[in-house]
Design an enzyme around this catalytic site. Sequence first.
Site, PDB file in Angstrom:
ATOM      1  N   ARG A   1      11.665  -4.960   5.240  1.00 53.19           N
ATOM      2  CA  ARG A   1      11.299  -3.558   4.958  1.00 53.19           C
ATOM      3  C   ARG A   1      12.124  -2.574   5.772  1.00 53.19           C
ATOM      4  NH1 ARG A   1       5.119  -1.786   5.382  1.00 53.19           N
ATOM      5  NH2 ARG A   1       5.178  -2.834   7.391  1.00 53.19           N
TER       6      ARG A   1
ATOM      7  N   ARG B   1      -0.861  -8.750  13.390  1.00 59.04           N
ATOM      8  CA  ARG B   1      -1.380  -7.758  12.430  1.00 59.04           C
ATOM      9  C   ARG B   1      -2.165  -8.438  11.314  1.00 59.04           C
ATOM     10  NH1 ARG B   1       4.222  -5.125  11.412  1.00 59.04           N
ATOM     11  NH2 ARG B   1       3.195  -4.031   9.715  1.00 59.04           N
TER      12      ARG B   1
ATOM     13  N   ARG C   1      -9.893   0.487   8.473  1.00 63.19           N
ATOM     14  CA  ARG C   1      -9.487  -0.868   8.840  1.00 63.19           C
ATOM     15  C   ARG C   1     -10.574  -1.618   9.585  1.00 63.19           C
ATOM     16  NH1 ARG C   1      -3.547   0.270   8.736  1.00 63.19           N
ATOM     17  NH2 ARG C   1      -2.392  -1.611   9.245  1.00 63.19           N
TER      18      ARG C   1
ATOM     19  N   LYS D   1       0.823  -1.209   0.000  1.00 61.76           N
ATOM     20  CA  LYS D   1       0.000   0.000   0.000  1.00 61.76           C
ATOM     21  C   LYS D   1       0.859   1.261   0.000  1.00 61.76           C
ATOM     22  CE  LYS D   1      -1.971  -1.185   3.901  1.00 61.76           C
ATOM     23  NZ  LYS D   1      -1.275  -2.462   4.182  1.00 61.76           N
TER      24      LYS D   1
ATOM     25  N   ARG E   1      10.897  -0.487  11.403  1.00 59.64           N
ATOM     26  CA  ARG E   1       9.813  -0.322  12.369  1.00 59.64           C
ATOM     27  C   ARG E   1       9.892  -1.388  13.460  1.00 59.64           C
ATOM     28  NH1 ARG E   1       4.550   0.056   8.630  1.00 59.64           N
ATOM     29  NH2 ARG E   1       3.730  -1.037  10.437  1.00 59.64           N
TER      30      ARG E   1
HETATM   31  P1  ADP Z   1       1.132  -1.773   7.567  1.00 61.75           P
HETATM   32  O1  ADP Z   1       2.129  -1.008   6.777  1.00 61.75           O
HETATM   33  O2  ADP Z   1       1.691  -3.011   8.121  1.00 61.75           O
HETATM   34  O3  ADP Z   1      -0.155  -2.002   6.863  1.00 61.75           O
HETATM   35  P2  ADP Z   1       0.494   0.598   9.121  1.00 61.75           P
HETATM   36  O4  ADP Z   1       1.704   1.443   9.061  1.00 61.75           O
HETATM   37  O5  ADP Z   1      -0.652   0.949   8.247  1.00 61.75           O
HETATM   38  O6  ADP Z   1       0.885  -0.931   8.894  1.00 61.75           O
HETATM   39  O7  ADP Z   1      -0.029   0.501  10.609  1.00 61.75           O
HETATM   40  C1  ADP Z   1       0.851   0.237  11.694  1.00 61.75           C
HETATM   41  C2  ADP Z   1       0.031   0.135  12.980  1.00 61.75           C
HETATM   42  O8  ADP Z   1      -0.636   1.383  13.234  1.00 61.75           O
HETATM   43  C3  ADP Z   1      -1.102  -0.898  12.956  1.00 61.75           C
HETATM   44  O9  ADP Z   1      -0.651  -2.215  13.298  1.00 61.75           O
HETATM   45  C4  ADP Z   1      -2.062  -0.322  13.992  1.00 61.75           C
HETATM   46  O10 ADP Z   1      -1.601  -0.558  15.310  1.00 61.75           O
HETATM   47  C5  ADP Z   1      -1.945   1.179  13.737  1.00 61.75           C
HETATM   48  N1  ADP Z   1      -2.917   1.651  12.727  1.00 61.75           N
HETATM   49  C6  ADP Z   1      -2.626   2.200  11.512  1.00 61.75           C
HETATM   50  N2  ADP Z   1      -3.756   2.533  10.857  1.00 61.75           N
HETATM   51  C7  ADP Z   1      -4.786   2.163  11.660  1.00 61.75           C
HETATM   52  C8  ADP Z   1      -6.201   2.209  11.531  1.00 61.75           C
HETATM   53  N3  ADP Z   1      -6.799   2.707  10.430  1.00 61.75           N
HETATM   54  N4  ADP Z   1      -6.936   1.732  12.574  1.00 61.75           N
HETATM   55  C9  ADP Z   1      -6.368   1.247  13.683  1.00 61.75           C
HETATM   56  N5  ADP Z   1      -5.055   1.154  13.869  1.00 61.75           N
HETATM   57  C10 ADP Z   1      -4.254   1.614  12.859  1.00 61.75           C
HETATM   58  P1  ADP Z   2       2.226  -1.861   3.207  1.00 63.32           P
HETATM   59  O1  ADP Z   2       2.221  -0.353   3.183  1.00 63.32           O
HETATM   60  O2  ADP Z   2       1.030  -2.461   2.533  1.00 63.32           O
HETATM   61  O3  ADP Z   2       2.432  -2.425   4.598  1.00 63.32           O
HETATM   62  P2  ADP Z   2       4.817  -1.577   1.824  1.00 63.32           P
HETATM   63  O4  ADP Z   2       4.467  -0.763   0.635  1.00 63.32           O
HETATM   64  O5  ADP Z   2       5.531  -0.912   2.936  1.00 63.32           O
HETATM   65  O6  ADP Z   2       3.499  -2.350   2.368  1.00 63.32           O
HETATM   66  O7  ADP Z   2       5.675  -2.831   1.317  1.00 63.32           O
HETATM   67  C1  ADP Z   2       6.245  -3.759   2.241  1.00 63.32           C
HETATM   68  C2  ADP Z   2       7.676  -4.099   1.796  1.00 63.32           C
HETATM   69  O8  ADP Z   2       7.611  -4.874   0.589  1.00 63.32           O
HETATM   70  C3  ADP Z   2       8.534  -2.879   1.465  1.00 63.32           C
HETATM   71  O9  ADP Z   2       9.855  -3.141   1.896  1.00 63.32           O
HETATM   72  C4  ADP Z   2       8.451  -2.742  -0.053  1.00 63.32           C
HETATM   73  O10 ADP Z   2       9.660  -2.215  -0.590  1.00 63.32           O
HETATM   74  C5  ADP Z   2       8.245  -4.187  -0.505  1.00 63.32           C
HETATM   75  N1  ADP Z   2       7.305  -4.303  -1.638  1.00 63.32           N
HETATM   76  C6  ADP Z   2       6.213  -3.538  -1.892  1.00 63.32           C
HETATM   77  N2  ADP Z   2       5.579  -3.959  -3.021  1.00 63.32           N
HETATM   78  C7  ADP Z   2       6.277  -5.035  -3.476  1.00 63.32           C
HETATM   79  C8  ADP Z   2       6.130  -5.912  -4.612  1.00 63.32           C
HETATM   80  N3  ADP Z   2       5.113  -5.775  -5.477  1.00 63.32           N
HETATM   81  N4  ADP Z   2       7.051  -6.895  -4.750  1.00 63.32           N
HETATM   82  C9  ADP Z   2       8.074  -7.055  -3.863  1.00 63.32           C
HETATM   83  N5  ADP Z   2       8.259  -6.248  -2.791  1.00 63.32           N
HETATM   84  C10 ADP Z   2       7.388  -5.257  -2.583  1.00 63.32           C
END
Ligand code: ADP
Ligand code: ADP
Length: 217
Positions: free
Chosen positions: A127, A172, A88, A13, A161
Amino acid sequence: MNIILLGPPGAGKGTQASQLVETRGMIQLSTGDMLRAAVKAGTAVGLKAKAVMDAGELVSDEIVSGIIGEALDALPLTTGVIFDGYPRTAAQAHALDDILSTRGRTLDFVIELEVDEAQLIERIVGRYTCAKCGAGYHDTFKKPRVAGVCDVCGSTEFKRRPDDNAETVRTRMAEYRAKTAPILPIYEARGLVRRVDGMADIAHVSAAIDAILGAMG
Ligand code: ADP
Ligand code: ADP
Ligand code: ZN
């Protein structure tokens, strides 16, 4: 144009949102990034959120919908928004409807990144981001062009992170399955959902999203 990027942790994302920011001048609203900024700044929200985030659980609906509303208030109506990591839960999805309609915005698409959960652990434990500008990288899948130097800003400082460990990721993922995936039918009923193969390489995923958004935005 206003879109939601939906998918489990590590689906891509954030990576795709920053691509859209670059190519289309949209704004990325990542509740995860905003919460991490609040934790770092030691605000009241940050103090409440930290332990919950470290455990991989969800921060309260009131807090995240509150910060999304405030962030939107700061943006001109003509600026397209990418919601990354929000909503979410069903309660957040309903809150977003109100947040958008009271501000004269409508939702154009919900893009679901379809991924193989078994492969996401590798994405998440590999990551890291630039400590200075926040650009995202991966140990295997997205290395900087010059090892140890950020492509975007030239910084040599990177960070990981605290919740990007195999154990917290399982919580998660479970939260995603239990609370987030069930909101898809709300948007399906409105004909807004578009599915993209999130296991393709980063450029292919971007191209698929671009085809969906077309000339809009
Ligand atoms: P990821 O990249 O793994 O999808 P995020 O950076 O979006 O994770 O979120 C990291 C953490 O922040 C989540 O595990 C949760 O604790 C909190 N968080 C982020 N967005 C939300 C949301 N929309 N609702 C509730 N908690 C959230
Ligand atoms: P999210 O925001 O959904 O948690 P990220 O965009 O941070 O996910 O991506 C998670 C990790 O995977 C990052 O280190 C990113 O560079 C890598 N990544 C993202 N998209 C791809 C893909 N299509 N193929 C391989 N690695 C990816
Ligand atoms: Zn950088």
